[in-house]
Design a protein around this motif. Structure first.
Motif, PDB file in Angstrom:
ATOM      1  N   ASP A 227       1.461 -13.245  -4.042  1.00 55.33           N
ATOM      2  CA  ASP A 227       0.113 -12.751  -3.763  1.00 55.33           C
ATOM      3  C   ASP A 227      -0.156 -12.720  -2.262  1.00 55.33           C
ATOM      4  O   ASP A 227      -0.944 -11.896  -1.782  1.00 55.33           O
ATOM      5  N   ALA A 228       0.482 -13.621  -1.535  1.00 55.31           N
ATOM      6  CA  ALA A 228       0.300 -13.675  -0.085  1.00 55.31           C
ATOM      7  C   ALA A 228       1.552 -14.236   0.565  1.00 55.31           C
ATOM      8  O   ALA A 228       2.243 -15.090  -0.015  1.00 55.31           O
ATOM      9  N   ILE A 229       1.832 -13.749   1.765  1.00 54.20           N
ATOM     10  CA  ILE A 229       2.937 -14.246   2.580  1.00 54.20           C
ATOM     11  C   ILE A 229       2.375 -14.575   3.947  1.00 54.20           C
ATOM     12  O   ILE A 229       1.716 -13.739   4.580  1.00 54.20           O
ATOM     13  N   ILE A 230       2.621 -15.790   4.422  1.00 52.83           N
ATOM     14  CA  ILE A 230       2.129 -16.236   5.729  1.00 52.83           C
ATOM     15  C   ILE A 230       3.334 -16.460   6.627  1.00 52.83           C
ATOM     16  O   ILE A 230       4.202 -17.284   6.327  1.00 52.83           O
ATOM     17  N   ASP A 231       3.385 -15.727   7.740  1.00 54.66           N
ATOM     18  CA  ASP A 231       4.623 -15.590   8.501  1.00 54.66           C
ATOM     19  C   ASP A 231       4.382 -15.689  10.005  1.00 54.66           C
ATOM     20  O   ASP A 231       3.336 -15.256  10.501  1.00 54.66           O
ATOM     21  N   SER A 232       5.370 -16.221  10.719  1.00 57.49           N
ATOM     22  CA  SER A 232       5.311 -16.273  12.179  1.00 57.49           C
ATOM     23  C   SER A 232       6.474 -15.541  12.830  1.00 57.49           C
ATOM     24  O   SER A 232       6.589 -15.545  14.058  1.00 57.49           O
ATOM     25  N   ALA A 233       7.340 -14.922  12.040  1.00 55.10           N
ATOM     26  CA  ALA A 233       8.574 -14.341  12.587  1.00 55.10           C
ATOM     27  C   ALA A 233       8.454 -12.853  12.869  1.00 55.10           C
ATOM     28  O   ALA A 233       8.831 -12.377  13.938  1.00 55.10           O
ATOM     29  N   GLY A 248      -1.420  -5.183  -3.924  1.00 52.51           N
ATOM     30  CA  GLY A 248      -2.658  -5.696  -3.360  1.00 52.51           C
ATOM     31  C   GLY A 248      -2.508  -6.984  -2.583  1.00 52.51           C
ATOM     32  O   GLY A 248      -3.511  -7.592  -2.195  1.00 52.51           O
ATOM     33  N   GLY A 249      -1.265  -7.398  -2.335  1.00 50.08           N
ATOM     34  CA  GLY A 249      -1.020  -8.655  -1.636  1.00 50.08           C
ATOM     35  C   GLY A 249      -1.347  -8.594  -0.154  1.00 50.08           C
ATOM     36  O   GLY A 249      -1.571  -7.527   0.421  1.00 50.08           O
ATOM     37  N   ARG A 250      -1.390  -9.787   0.480  1.00 51.33           N
ATOM     38  CA  ARG A 250      -1.725  -9.888   1.891  1.00 51.33           C
ATOM     39  C   ARG A 250      -0.554 -10.476   2.674  1.00 51.33           C
ATOM     40  O   ARG A 250      -0.027 -11.529   2.318  1.00 51.33           O
ATOM     41  N   PHE A 270       2.162   1.390   1.745  1.00 53.45           N
ATOM     42  CA  PHE A 270       0.989   2.020   1.135  1.00 53.45           C
ATOM     43  C   PHE A 270       1.065   2.039  -0.385  1.00 53.45           C
ATOM     44  O   PHE A 270       0.060   1.942  -1.078  1.00 53.45           O
ATOM     45  N   TRP A 271       2.277   2.160  -0.945  1.00 53.72           N
ATOM     46  CA  TRP A 271       2.397   2.223  -2.392  1.00 53.72           C
ATOM     47  C   TRP A 271       2.046   0.885  -3.037  1.00 53.72           C
ATOM     48  O   TRP A 271       1.524   0.832  -4.152  1.00 53.72           O
ATOM     49  N   SER A 272       2.309  -0.185  -2.344  1.00 52.72           N
ATOM     50  CA  SER A 272       1.998  -1.516  -2.878  1.00 52.72           C
ATOM     51  C   SER A 272       0.532  -1.892  -2.713  1.00 52.72           C
ATOM     52  O   SER A 272       0.088  -2.916  -3.241  1.00 52.72           O
ATOM     53  N   GLN A 273      -0.213  -1.079  -1.962  1.00 52.31           N
ATOM     54  CA  GLN A 273      -1.605  -1.403  -1.655  1.00 52.31           C
ATOM     55  C   GLN A 273      -1.717  -2.719  -0.881  1.00 52.31           C
ATOM     56  O   GLN A 273      -2.776  -3.364  -0.859  1.00 52.31           O
ATOM     57  N   ALA A 274      -0.624  -3.124  -0.236  1.00 52.21           N
ATOM     58  CA  ALA A 274      -0.630  -4.373   0.522  1.00 52.21           C
ATOM     59  C   ALA A 274      -1.395  -4.194   1.834  1.00 52.21           C
ATOM     60  O   ALA A 274      -1.591  -3.075   2.316  1.00 52.21           O
ATOM     61  N   SER A 275      -1.830  -5.304   2.405  1.00 49.57           N
ATOM     62  CA  SER A 275      -2.506  -5.268   3.696  1.00 49.57           C
ATOM     63  C   SER A 275      -1.824  -6.239   4.651  1.00 49.57           C
ATOM     64  O   SER A 275      -1.326  -7.288   4.234  1.00 49.57           O
TER      65      SER A 275
END
Length: 332
Positions: A227-233, A248-250, A270-275
């Motif tokens: 649902d979400a990925i938090i990244d620094s790389a 719709g994931g972030r 865009f197809w994943s509706q991710a932001s």
């Protein structure tokens, strides 16, 4: 007093020097530092990879200690309080983004790698009672950065599946702890299997070694996506993240240690509706909320090692190598 300065005449670029104890001005407090902690920005300043380098500045953004002297007009209630320092300076009135005058304690403003530091009293909060000075010193910068990434940007909720990348870093450890405290399922990545094993023993649901070319496929098969990925790389891993983000994931990025990807898979995006969300440290109100969250959930920072002030250069060297899991803390 002893202080660690960024210098231009030493091969190490940092050196312990003697300085006069600073005097607090109007609405300021003199804090006797009991413990301070390293952040990657300290090492980046050391090697000249941080904007606005100013030599002969005391480094250090994280610190906890005791108020020993107050300037004119300062609230007398702070005297002798055990405190933690908010390293934000001039965030500004907009919660969405920092003001152009914004900077962080510890370059160009003298920071916490010293026996004493002067800060405005509005930078002070009482140290959470369940934390000692060593643990409290590990919290400010990394905790605030993680809080904004996890809650303001990624909007993590219970039962969501979340991936925290580069789990050896200080911000990543707090992102893991905060996310786990919500009741979400937390997975991690690292290039070290030992770090993955350690954080699973700490309570993470699972982990993946990003040195394995097939790690993204393994992650998708095991989890069904995040649902979400938090990244620094950042870097080429961005396209891997787009393969494993749920509709719709972030994707939240608070750093870019590997730079920008050569080519971003815009179709998947865009197809994943991710932001994709950029994130930095956080506002003063988020700092207050972060401390309240840590207190209410009795969160204790993961500390890799504690050493005396005379050994602080070795802590910088360890951070440069990147073998630590958790914060490198200095007692003063």
């Amino acid at each position: 007093m002893k202080a660690l300065l960024l210098v231009d005449e030493s091969q190490d670029k940092i050196a312990i020097r003697e300085m006069e104890i600073p005097k607090p001005g109007a609405n300021e407090a003199l804090v006797q530092i009991k413990a301070a902690a390293l952040n990657h920005r300290d090492q980046w300043c050391r090697i000249g990879m941080y904007p606005g380098i100013k030599y002969d500045t005391v480094l250090g953004s994280d610190g906890s200690g005791v108020v020993t002297l107050l300037g004119e007009g300062a609230d007398a209630g702070w005297m002798n309080k055990e405190v933690i320092i908010n390293p934000n300076i001039d965030w500004g009135p907009d919660e969405a983004a920092q003001h152009t005058a914004y900077h962080i304690l510890g370059m160009p403003t003298n920071g916490t790698f010293a026996e004493y530091v002067v800060v405005n009293t509005d930078r002070l909060m009482e140290k959470p009672a369940h934390l000692g000075f060593t643990e409290a010193a590990a919290l400010p910068l990394g905790g605030l950065t993680a809080y904004r990434a996890v809650f303001t940007k990624a909007k993590i909720e219970e039962n969501q599946k979340v991936l925290i990348t580069g789990i050896g870093g200080g911000v990543a450890q707090f992102a893991y702890q905060f996310t786990a405290a919500t009741g979400a399922q937390v997975y991690v990545t690292s290039g070290s299997q030992n770090k993955i094993d350690q954080i699973i023993n700490h309570g993470a649901t699972g982990g993946f070694n990003y040195k394995n070319d097939n790690w993204a496929k393994e992650a998708l098969k095991e989890t069904g996506g995040f649902d979400a990925i938090i990244d620094s790389a950042g870097g080429e891993s961005m396209n891997d993240y787009l393969k494993i983000i749920r509709p719709g994931g972030r994707l939240v990025h608070y750093g870019s240690t590997t730079g920008a990807p050569k080519k971003l898979d815009m179709f998947r995006l865009f197809w994943s509706q991710a932001s994709i969300h950029g994130s930095t440290m956080g506002s003063d109100s988020e700092f207050v909320k972060m401390i309240e969250f840590v207190t209410s959930h009795s969160i204790v920072p993961i500390v890799d090692s504690v050493r005396g002030f005379d050994d602080i250069v070795s802590a910088f060297d360890d951070m440069h190598v990147g073998k630590q899991l958790g914060k490198l803390v200095i007692t003063i």
